[in-house]
Design a protein around this motif. Structure first.
Motif, PDB file in Angstrom:
ATOM      1  N   ARG A   8      24.214  -7.631-109.596  1.00 21.63           N
ATOM      2  CA  ARG A   8      23.913  -6.316-110.172  1.00 21.63           C
ATOM      3  C   ARG A   8      24.925  -5.890-111.235  1.00 21.63           C
ATOM      4  O   ARG A   8      24.639  -5.016-112.055  1.00 21.63           O
ATOM      5  CB  ARG A   8      23.851  -5.271-109.066  1.00 21.63           C
ATOM      6  CG  ARG A   8      25.165  -5.021-108.347  1.00 21.63           C
ATOM      7  CD  ARG A   8      25.016  -3.972-107.255  1.00 21.63           C
ATOM      8  NE  ARG A   8      24.311  -4.510-106.120  1.00 21.63           N
ATOM      9  CZ  ARG A   8      24.935  -4.953-105.015  1.00 21.63           C
ATOM     10  NH1 ARG A   8      26.267  -4.914-104.939  1.00 21.63           N
ATOM     11  NH2 ARG A   8      24.241  -5.421-104.004  1.00 21.63           N
ATOM     12  N   SER A   9      26.115  -6.491-111.239  1.00 18.01           N
ATOM     13  CA  SER A   9      27.123  -6.127-112.237  1.00 18.01           C
ATOM     14  C   SER A   9      26.653  -6.416-113.662  1.00 18.01           C
ATOM     15  O   SER A   9      27.202  -5.873-114.627  1.00 18.01           O
ATOM     16  CB  SER A   9      28.439  -6.869-111.980  1.00 18.01           C
ATOM     17  OG  SER A   9      28.244  -8.273-112.059  1.00 18.01           O
ATOM     18  N   GLN A  12      24.620  -2.854-114.127  1.00 13.25           N
ATOM     19  CA  GLN A  12      24.912  -1.566-113.485  1.00 13.25           C
ATOM     20  C   GLN A  12      25.663  -0.599-114.386  1.00 13.25           C
ATOM     21  O   GLN A  12      25.605   0.619-114.176  1.00 13.25           O
ATOM     22  CB  GLN A  12      25.688  -1.783-112.187  1.00 13.25           C
ATOM     23  CG  GLN A  12      27.075  -2.375-112.359  1.00 13.25           C
ATOM     24  CD  GLN A  12      27.734  -2.661-111.019  1.00 13.25           C
ATOM     25  OE1 GLN A  12      27.137  -2.468-109.960  1.00 13.25           O
ATOM     26  NE2 GLN A  12      28.972  -3.130-111.052  1.00 13.25           N
ATOM     27  N   ASN A  13      26.357  -1.091-115.414  1.00 11.02           N
ATOM     28  CA  ASN A  13      27.084  -0.202-116.313  1.00 11.02           C
ATOM     29  C   ASN A  13      26.274   0.208-117.528  1.00 11.02           C
ATOM     30  O   ASN A  13      26.764   0.985-118.365  1.00 11.02           O
ATOM     31  CB  ASN A  13      28.389  -0.873-116.767  1.00 11.02           C
ATOM     32  CG  ASN A  13      29.383  -1.005-115.626  1.00 11.02           C
ATOM     33  OD1 ASN A  13      29.481  -0.124-114.780  1.00 11.02           O
ATOM     34  ND2 ASN A  13      30.100  -2.116-115.593  1.00 11.02           N
ATOM     35  N   ARG A  18      22.465   3.336-114.678  1.00 12.94           N
ATOM     36  CA  ARG A  18      23.613   3.889-113.963  1.00 12.94           C
ATOM     37  C   ARG A  18      23.216   4.754-112.777  1.00 12.94           C
ATOM     38  O   ARG A  18      23.982   4.884-111.823  1.00 12.94           O
ATOM     39  CB  ARG A  18      24.485   4.701-114.925  1.00 12.94           C
ATOM     40  CG  ARG A  18      25.343   3.827-115.825  1.00 12.94           C
ATOM     41  CD  ARG A  18      26.137   4.637-116.808  1.00 12.94           C
ATOM     42  NE  ARG A  18      26.885   3.764-117.708  1.00 12.94           N
ATOM     43  CZ  ARG A  18      27.395   4.148-118.862  1.00 12.94           C
ATOM     44  NH1 ARG A  18      27.258   5.407-119.255  1.00 12.94           N
ATOM     45  NH2 ARG A  18      28.058   3.302-119.622  1.00 12.94           N
ATOM     46  N   ASP A  22      22.601   0.442-105.407  1.00 11.98           N
ATOM     47  CA  ASP A  22      22.765  -1.012-105.379  1.00 11.98           C
ATOM     48  C   ASP A  22      21.462  -1.706-104.999  1.00 11.98           C
ATOM     49  O   ASP A  22      21.111  -2.741-105.588  1.00 11.98           O
ATOM     50  CB  ASP A  22      23.868  -1.395-104.388  1.00 11.98           C
ATOM     51  CG  ASP A  22      25.268  -1.051-104.908  1.00 11.98           C
ATOM     52  OD1 ASP A  22      25.374  -0.688-106.104  1.00 11.98           O
ATOM     53  OD2 ASP A  22      26.222  -1.136-104.116  1.00 11.98           O
ATOM     54  N   LEU A  25      19.140  -1.631-107.973  1.00  8.22           N
ATOM     55  CA  LEU A  25      19.575  -2.597-108.981  1.00  8.22           C
ATOM     56  C   LEU A  25      19.168  -4.011-108.580  1.00  8.22           C
ATOM     57  O   LEU A  25      18.697  -4.803-109.408  1.00  8.22           O
ATOM     58  CB  LEU A  25      21.087  -2.523-109.161  1.00  8.22           C
ATOM     59  CG  LEU A  25      21.640  -1.304-109.901  1.00  8.22           C
ATOM     60  CD1 LEU A  25      23.153  -1.236-109.755  1.00  8.22           C
ATOM     61  CD2 LEU A  25      21.259  -1.350-111.376  1.00  8.22           C
TER      62      LEU A  25
END
Length: 242
Positions: A8-9, A12-13, A18, A22, A25
């Motif tokens: 998810r990183s 996620q930003n 945003r 979790d 995502l």
């Protein structure tokens, strides 16, 4: 063999994601496919069936469109975080333009059939997509007006300033560089003029200390002077037809 799960990183930003949890995502990435592109690779081509939509994670892409007369127009450049290929949202079955990698890039692709599910789970995606389409329409209208009413030096100056606003990188010395490879032919296709005319203009500006040219690079040394050209405050002593 099962493909590795995307973390998810990756997204996620990004502004549009945003607000997601979790779990949301993870569900968003469930059907995503990473694609790595080398310079010149096509994400898709004009007229192809719009089977996917995309988000650029890294790199730079160029959107080009062929006219009925067979000329190529550079429509815009895609930056990391941008959504593109959203033909499904526009209710059209094919892609209206070709998207090419300018430098090594990484995109995430989702099947177009996932659009409605993702929108239902993430209403912000709809707002982001609508804002994106609105900005592109506004930009298209501005470019049509420029082609109709402005001298070629103004158009070239405006194009470079737009690219600086999108992807400009400022050095400690105050030099501002377009942070991806761009050719004089690209600038010509953005501004409805010829390679010869763009080369002449950039050479003139280089003599005046406004820009510095390198292979596939444009560096602006005097942005205030470039703004004056964009505003039509000064022009070439020897203008040539576009």
């Amino acid at each position: 063999m099962t493909a590795p799960k995307l973390h998810r990183s990756l997204i996620q930003n990004m502004e549009m994601f945003r607000a997601l949890s979790d779990d949301e995502l993870d569900r968003t990435l469930e059907h995503a496919q990473p694609r790595r592109l080398l310079p010149g690779d096509a994400v898709y081509r004009q007229g192809e069936l719009a089977g996917y939509f995309f988000i650029l994670l890294h790199g730079t892409l160029k959107v080009v469109q062929a006219t009925a007369e067979g000329e190529q127009v550079v429509v815009r450049f895609v930056s990391p975080g941008d959504v593109f290929g959203i033909a499904r949202m526009m209710r059209r079955p094919d892609y209206p333009a070709t998207v090419l990698a300018v430098q090594e890039s990484l995109v995430l692709a989702w099947p177009s059939s996932e659009w409605e599910r993702m929108v239902a789970a993430n209403p912000q995606l709809t707002g982001n997509a609508l804002q994106t389409v609105g900005q592109r329409l506004q930009s298209a209208h501005s470019r049509i007006r420029e082609l109709s009413t402005e001298e070629v030096e103004q158009r070239v100056a405006r194009a470079i300033l737009r690219l600086l606003d999108q992807s400009g990188r400022t050095s400690d010395e105050g030099r501002i560089e377009i942070d991806f490879p761009i050719t004089r032919q690209d600038i010509a296709e953005m501004t409805g003029t010829t390679l010869h005319t763009v080369s002449r203009i950039l050479s003139l500006w280089k003599e005046r200390g406004i820009v510095e040219n390198a292979r596939k690079r444009v560096i602006v040394l005097q942005p205030d002077e470039l703004i004056r050209y964009a505003e039509g405050a000064q022009g070439s002593r020897h203008p040539e037809p576009a």
